[in-house]
Write a protein that holds these residues in place. Structure first.
Motif, mmCIF file in Angstrom:
data_model
loop_
_atom_site.group_PDB
_atom_site.id
_atom_site.type_symbol
_atom_site.label_atom_id
_atom_site.label_comp_id
_atom_site.label_asym_id
_atom_site.label_seq_id
_atom_site.Cartn_x
_atom_site.Cartn_y
_atom_site.Cartn_z
ATOM 1 N N TYR A 162 1.134 22.441 20.062
ATOM 2 C CA TYR A 162 1.228 22.079 21.488
ATOM 3 C C TYR A 162 1.387 20.566 21.633
ATOM 4 N N GLN A 166 4.546 18.594 23.182
ATOM 5 C CA GLN A 166 4.310 17.674 24.293
ATOM 6 C C GLN A 166 4.948 16.311 24.014
ATOM 7 N N CYS A 191 7.084 32.918 23.450
ATOM 8 C CA CYS A 191 6.488 33.687 24.547
ATOM 9 C C CYS A 191 7.057 35.103 24.601
ATOM 10 N N GLU A 203 -2.594 32.370 28.267
ATOM 11 C CA GLU A 203 -2.784 31.116 29.004
ATOM 12 C C GLU A 203 -2.272 29.920 28.203
ATOM 13 N N SER A 204 -2.574 29.903 26.914
ATOM 14 C CA SER A 204 -2.118 28.795 26.063
ATOM 15 C C SER A 204 -0.604 28.756 25.952
ATOM 16 N N ARG A 207 0.971 27.505 29.128
ATOM 17 C CA ARG A 207 0.846 26.048 29.202
ATOM 18 C C ARG A 207 1.946 25.387 28.373
ATOM 19 N N GLN A 210 5.020 25.384 30.434
ATOM 20 C CA GLN A 210 4.915 24.369 31.485
ATOM 21 C C GLN A 210 5.254 22.974 30.982
ATOM 22 N N LEU A 211 5.142 22.765 29.665
ATOM 23 C CA LEU A 211 5.504 21.460 29.105
ATOM 24 C C LEU A 211 6.974 21.131 29.313
#
Length: 233
Positions: A162, A166, A191, A203-204, A207, A210-211
């Protein structure tokens, strides 16, 4: 000769890693080109005489052959193909090592070059300016393969991945556009492959998606048609 051996070992390891990735997704059949360490040595930009210095001498060829044989015997690709058999601590270290091998994000001293030439190269269908981005792309693909092969332990592996994603998205104007595109596709495909079966990590993973909003607007616009075509394809 020592220099030639070092270059041969690095070249062989890079191609070996690529073969491991193509084997993961190709049903065990590699689509990577045959290893030619001698040719790679001949084009080594750090070798005496600069790039494309011509035919290798006898000692360089011997060193190239020795490096190729050593890497073949090491079966380096087995680390990735059989990563599901590693203990969790070892697996986490492997993920961190691959991320570190990817190199710093962004590359110091290459930012301005990428901003000027990267989008032009991407539009032309090629890679951006030199900066070891092919290694970063390979590392990203290896991470993707490791995560899928160890989906039952992804909760322990996801945090460093992650952070790596990012960094790529945050500095999307400062890295090669192809790397940004591959990072976006990796998140999407991860995903698609895992969400239906691993609800406890949904949830992870969300996220992670969403990055993508961190990607620079112009960079996203340039690659949007390609990403859409791959997702629909």
């Amino acid at each position: 000769r020592a220099h030639a051996a070092r270059v041969a070992a690095v070249a062989a390891s890079n191609i070996s890693m690529f073969r491991s990735f193509t084997s993961i997704w190709g049903g065990g059949v590699s689509t990577a080109p045959a290893l030619d360490v001698a040719a790679l040595l001949a084009s080594d930009p750090y070798a005496e005489g600069g790039p494309n210095r011509g035919p290798l001498n006898e000692s360089d060829r011997a060193a190239a052959q020795a490096g190729e044989e050593v890497m073949t015997r090491c079966a380096f690709e087995d680390i990735f193909l059989d990563s599901k058999f590693l203990k969790q601590e070892s697996l986490v270290h492997l993920v961190r090592a691959v991320i570190q091998a990817s190199g710093p994000i962004p590359r110091p001293g290459l930012i301005s070059q990428v901003q000027v030439a990267g989008s032009q190269a991407y539009a032309a269908g090629g890679a951006g300016p030199s900066g070891g981005w092919d290694t970063s792309e390979l590392a990203l693909e290896l991470l993707f393969g490791i995560l899928l092969r160890n989906r039952d332990r992804i909760a322990a592996l996801w945090p460093p991945v992650y952070e790596h994603l990012q960094a790529i998205f945050t500095h999307s104007r400062d890295v090669d556009p192809v790397l940004v595109q591959k990072a976006i596709m990796a998140v999407m495909r991860l995903c698609l492959r895992l969400l239906p079966y691993k609800p406890h990590i949904s949830e992870s993973l969300v996220r992670g998606v969403q990055l993508v909003s961190l990607v620079d607007e112009q960079v996203a616009a340039d690659m949007a048609p390609t990403i859409a075509a791959e997702l629909l394809g």
